[in-house]
Design a protein around this motif. Sequence first.
Motif, PDB file in Angstrom:
ATOM      1  N   VAL A 297      -3.140  -6.396  -0.255  1.00 45.67           N
ATOM      2  CA  VAL A 297      -3.219  -6.134   1.237  1.00 45.67           C
ATOM      3  C   VAL A 297      -1.889  -6.585   2.118  1.00 45.67           C
ATOM      4  O   VAL A 297      -1.200  -6.968   1.296  1.00 45.67           O
ATOM      5  CB  VAL A 297      -4.430  -7.016   1.809  1.00 45.67           C
ATOM      6  CG1 VAL A 297      -5.704  -6.695   1.174  1.00 45.67           C
ATOM      7  CG2 VAL A 297      -4.030  -8.351   1.637  1.00 45.67           C
ATOM      8  N   ILE A 298      -1.719  -6.001   2.828  1.00 43.27           N
ATOM      9  CA  ILE A 298      -0.731  -6.311   4.175  1.00 43.27           C
ATOM     10  C   ILE A 298      -1.344  -7.009   5.310  1.00 43.27           C
ATOM     11  O   ILE A 298      -2.125  -6.389   5.863  1.00 43.27           O
ATOM     12  CB  ILE A 298       0.171  -4.991   4.344  1.00 43.27           C
ATOM     13  CG1 ILE A 298       0.407  -4.188   3.133  1.00 43.27           C
ATOM     14  CG2 ILE A 298       1.402  -5.391   5.120  1.00 43.27           C
ATOM     15  CD1 ILE A 298       0.807  -2.882   3.495  1.00 43.27           C
ATOM     16  N   ILE A 299      -0.816  -8.047   5.763  1.00 46.47           N
ATOM     17  CA  ILE A 299      -1.117  -8.572   7.176  1.00 46.47           C
ATOM     18  C   ILE A 299       0.315  -9.001   7.650  1.00 46.47           C
ATOM     19  O   ILE A 299       1.223  -9.633   6.814  1.00 46.47           O
ATOM     20  CB  ILE A 299      -1.952  -9.992   6.776  1.00 46.47           C
ATOM     21  CG1 ILE A 299      -3.481  -9.400   6.335  1.00 46.47           C
ATOM     22  CG2 ILE A 299      -1.985 -10.367   8.336  1.00 46.47           C
ATOM     23  CD1 ILE A 299      -4.445 -10.476   6.449  1.00 46.47           C
ATOM     24  N   ASP A 300       0.438  -8.429   8.896  1.00 47.40           N
ATOM     25  CA  ASP A 300       1.828  -8.961   9.800  1.00 47.40           C
ATOM     26  C   ASP A 300       2.902  -8.636   8.651  1.00 47.40           C
ATOM     27  O   ASP A 300       4.108  -9.422   8.885  1.00 47.40           O
ATOM     28  CB  ASP A 300       1.737 -10.480  10.050  1.00 47.40           C
ATOM     29  CG  ASP A 300       2.976 -10.871  10.917  1.00 47.40           C
ATOM     30  OD1 ASP A 300       3.304 -10.071  11.860  1.00 47.40           O
ATOM     31  OD2 ASP A 300       3.293 -12.059  11.203  1.00 47.40           O
ATOM     32  N   GLY A 301       3.067  -7.510   8.130  1.00 46.82           N
ATOM     33  CA  GLY A 301       4.027  -6.894   7.267  1.00 46.82           C
ATOM     34  C   GLY A 301       4.315  -7.779   5.992  1.00 46.82           C
ATOM     35  O   GLY A 301       5.198  -7.349   5.296  1.00 46.82           O
ATOM     36  N   TYR A 302       3.416  -8.663   5.521  1.00 47.88           N
ATOM     37  CA  TYR A 302       3.591  -9.431   4.398  1.00 47.88           C
ATOM     38  C   TYR A 302       2.442  -8.963   3.271  1.00 47.88           C
ATOM     39  O   TYR A 302       1.447  -8.786   3.548  1.00 47.88           O
ATOM     40  CB  TYR A 302       3.827 -10.703   4.643  1.00 47.88           C
ATOM     41  CG  TYR A 302       5.014 -11.095   5.114  1.00 47.88           C
ATOM     42  CD1 TYR A 302       6.222 -11.701   4.347  1.00 47.88           C
ATOM     43  CD2 TYR A 302       5.154 -11.390   6.330  1.00 47.88           C
ATOM     44  CE1 TYR A 302       7.505 -11.907   5.028  1.00 47.88           C
ATOM     45  CE2 TYR A 302       6.487 -11.614   7.071  1.00 47.88           C
ATOM     46  CZ  TYR A 302       7.404 -11.792   6.233  1.00 47.88           C
ATOM     47  OH  TYR A 302       8.777 -12.298   6.751  1.00 47.88           O
ATOM     48  N   TYR A 303       2.948  -8.725   2.051  1.00 47.13           N
ATOM     49  CA  TYR A 303       2.134  -8.420   1.051  1.00 47.13           C
ATOM     50  C   TYR A 303       1.554  -9.593   0.253  1.00 47.13           C
ATOM     51  O   TYR A 303       2.054 -10.545  -0.182  1.00 47.13           O
ATOM     52  CB  TYR A 303       2.682  -7.321  -0.084  1.00 47.13           C
ATOM     53  CG  TYR A 303       3.234  -6.012   0.668  1.00 47.13           C
ATOM     54  CD1 TYR A 303       2.405  -4.944  -0.013  1.00 47.13           C
ATOM     55  CD2 TYR A 303       4.086  -5.773   1.367  1.00 47.13           C
ATOM     56  CE1 TYR A 303       2.584  -3.533   0.543  1.00 47.13           C
ATOM     57  CE2 TYR A 303       4.287  -4.509   2.073  1.00 47.13           C
ATOM     58  CZ  TYR A 303       3.688  -3.472   1.570  1.00 47.13           C
ATOM     59  OH  TYR A 303       4.066  -2.062   2.108  1.00 47.13           O
ATOM     60  N   ALA A 304       0.296  -9.288  -0.345  1.00 46.45           N
ATOM     61  CA  ALA A 304       0.032 -10.006  -1.269  1.00 46.45           C
ATOM     62  C   ALA A 304      -0.846  -9.087  -2.559  1.00 46.45           C
ATOM     63  O   ALA A 304      -1.517  -7.995  -2.017  1.00 46.45           O
ATOM     64  CB  ALA A 304      -1.235 -11.088  -0.899  1.00 46.45           C
ATOM     65  N   ASP A 305      -0.858  -9.566  -3.717  1.00 41.03           N
ATOM     66  CA  ASP A 305      -1.253  -8.478  -4.885  1.00 41.03           C
ATOM     67  C   ASP A 305      -2.039  -9.542  -5.754  1.00 41.03           C
ATOM     68  O   ASP A 305      -1.419 -10.630  -6.338  1.00 41.03           O
ATOM     69  CB  ASP A 305      -0.200  -8.075  -5.377  1.00 41.03           C
ATOM     70  CG  ASP A 305      -0.433  -6.883  -6.515  1.00 41.03           C
ATOM     71  OD1 ASP A 305      -1.459  -6.463  -6.432  1.00 41.03           O
ATOM     72  OD2 ASP A 305       0.678  -6.326  -6.990  1.00 41.03           O
ATOM     73  N   ALA A 306      -3.041  -9.102  -6.321  1.00 38.39           N
ATOM     74  CA  ALA A 306      -4.049  -9.827  -7.242  1.00 38.39           C
ATOM     75  C   ALA A 306      -4.950  -8.882  -8.029  1.00 38.39           C
ATOM     76  O   ALA A 306      -5.412  -7.997  -7.396  1.00 38.39           O
ATOM     77  CB  ALA A 306      -4.757 -10.914  -6.749  1.00 38.39           C
ATOM     78  N   ALA A 307      -5.225  -9.307  -9.279  1.00 40.94           N
ATOM     79  CA  ALA A 307      -6.182  -8.704 -10.060  1.00 40.94           C
ATOM     80  C   ALA A 307      -6.945  -9.656 -10.848  1.00 40.94           C
ATOM     81  O   ALA A 307      -6.539 -10.742 -11.439  1.00 40.94           O
ATOM     82  CB  ALA A 307      -5.187  -7.753 -10.990  1.00 40.94           C
ATOM     83  N   VAL A 308      -8.413  -8.945 -11.442  1.00 40.92           N
ATOM     84  CA  VAL A 308      -9.142  -9.553 -12.000  1.00 40.92           C
ATOM     85  C   VAL A 308     -10.031  -8.799 -13.153  1.00 40.92           C
ATOM     86  O   VAL A 308     -10.305  -7.719 -12.656  1.00 40.92           O
ATOM     87  CB  VAL A 308     -10.150 -10.371 -11.073  1.00 40.92           C
ATOM     88  CG1 VAL A 308     -11.243 -11.206 -11.899  1.00 40.92           C
ATOM     89  CG2 VAL A 308      -9.698 -11.290  -9.960  1.00 40.92           C
ATOM     90  N   THR A 309     -10.131  -9.179 -14.169  1.00 39.88           N
ATOM     91  CA  THR A 309     -10.803  -8.337 -15.272  1.00 39.88           C
ATOM     92  C   THR A 309     -12.220  -9.070 -15.300  1.00 39.88           C
ATOM     93  O   THR A 309     -12.268 -10.412 -15.501  1.00 39.88           O
ATOM     94  CB  THR A 309     -10.134  -8.463 -16.536  1.00 39.88           C
ATOM     95  OG1 THR A 309      -8.900  -7.487 -16.236  1.00 39.88           O
ATOM     96  CG2 THR A 309     -10.946  -7.233 -17.331  1.00 39.88           C
ATOM     97  N   TYR A 310     -13.088  -8.326 -15.215  1.00 36.54           N
ATOM     98  CA  TYR A 310     -14.606  -8.680 -15.360  1.00 36.54           C
ATOM     99  C   TYR A 310     -15.571  -8.173 -16.645  1.00 36.54           C
ATOM    100  O   TYR A 310     -15.205  -6.879 -16.971  1.00 36.54           O
ATOM    101  CB  TYR A 310     -15.549  -8.101 -14.070  1.00 36.54           C
ATOM    102  CG  TYR A 310     -15.113  -8.629 -12.746  1.00 36.54           C
ATOM    103  CD1 TYR A 310     -15.626  -9.682 -12.258  1.00 36.54           C
ATOM    104  CD2 TYR A 310     -14.119  -8.111 -12.082  1.00 36.54           C
ATOM    105  CE1 TYR A 310     -15.158 -10.271 -10.835  1.00 36.54           C
ATOM    106  CE2 TYR A 310     -13.740  -8.611 -10.846  1.00 36.54           C
ATOM    107  CZ  TYR A 310     -14.045  -9.687 -10.425  1.00 36.54           C
ATOM    108  OH  TYR A 310     -13.809 -10.071  -9.266  1.00 36.54           O
ATOM    109  N   PRO A 311     -16.215  -8.837 -17.139  1.00 36.38           N
ATOM    110  CA  PRO A 311     -17.212  -8.379 -18.206  1.00 36.38           C
ATOM    111  C   PRO A 311     -18.262  -7.843 -17.466  1.00 36.38           C
ATOM    112  O   PRO A 311     -18.691  -8.375 -16.470  1.00 36.38           O
ATOM    113  CB  PRO A 311     -17.431  -9.692 -19.044  1.00 36.38           C
ATOM    114  CG  PRO A 311     -17.323 -10.842 -18.176  1.00 36.38           C
ATOM    115  CD  PRO A 311     -16.320 -10.288 -17.133  1.00 36.38           C
TER     116      PRO A 311
END
Length: 249
Positions: A99-113
């Motif tokens: 996502v981007i808020i106020d021009g700054y990014y965050a990135d995350a991933a999860v793997t689910y069974p």
Amino acid sequence: MAIMIKTPEEIAKMRVSGRALRQVHDAIAPHVVAGVSTMDLEEIAVKKIAELDAKAAFKGYHGYPSALCTSVNEEVVHGMPNAKRVLKEGDVLSIDCGVIIDGYYADAAVTYPIGKVSDHARKLLNVTLHSLEEAIKQCQVGGRLSDISATVQRICEAEGFGVVREFVGHGIGRSMHEDPQVPNFGEAGKGPRLKAGMVLAIEPMINAGGAGVHVLKDGWTAVTNDGSYSAHFEHTVAITKDGPQVLTR
């Protein structure tokens, strides 16, 4: 290589993005069950991102069509949500989102069974997640970038798993992909010194079988060469004088 050093104020803004992204993942998680399509999960994510007044970082990125990457079983990364791709018992699903808020990014991933999975699949997920947590501990001022990489490789290869070479983590900030690249393999003690203000997206991509992958004809979906399952976990991590701060926790 031009590694961007963030000010404390910039890291605070990235923390806002990271918390919002965690809320997106938390909104999706209860719905990751057998019988749900990956497009159902995409719709939940899109709604939540809008509620948070955020912007989907992936949608439109080099033409990518969705807010989520939803990679099932042998799909390593960049699987596209599809109404016809319905999850079933024994699958594993990695969900990557930015996502981007106020021009700054965050990135995350999860793997689910999905429901009850094989012991080998469960071990793959546990080891991959453990390698991420141990790699985060290496994010110390004065350390080397490859200390992060070597930690992932050591943990995962010791369990017989394949460490993907073609896709790597990355710096992140006002762009989704900044310098430096953060491989999940390498020799410790190499590469740039870690400095306060660096922000890294650390993301082990680990296969139950061999390390080899290839991209399908859709131009996005990467799959294991041998058809083995793959796992992907990711956090956005700020390096500070007080140690690593996980912005997407």
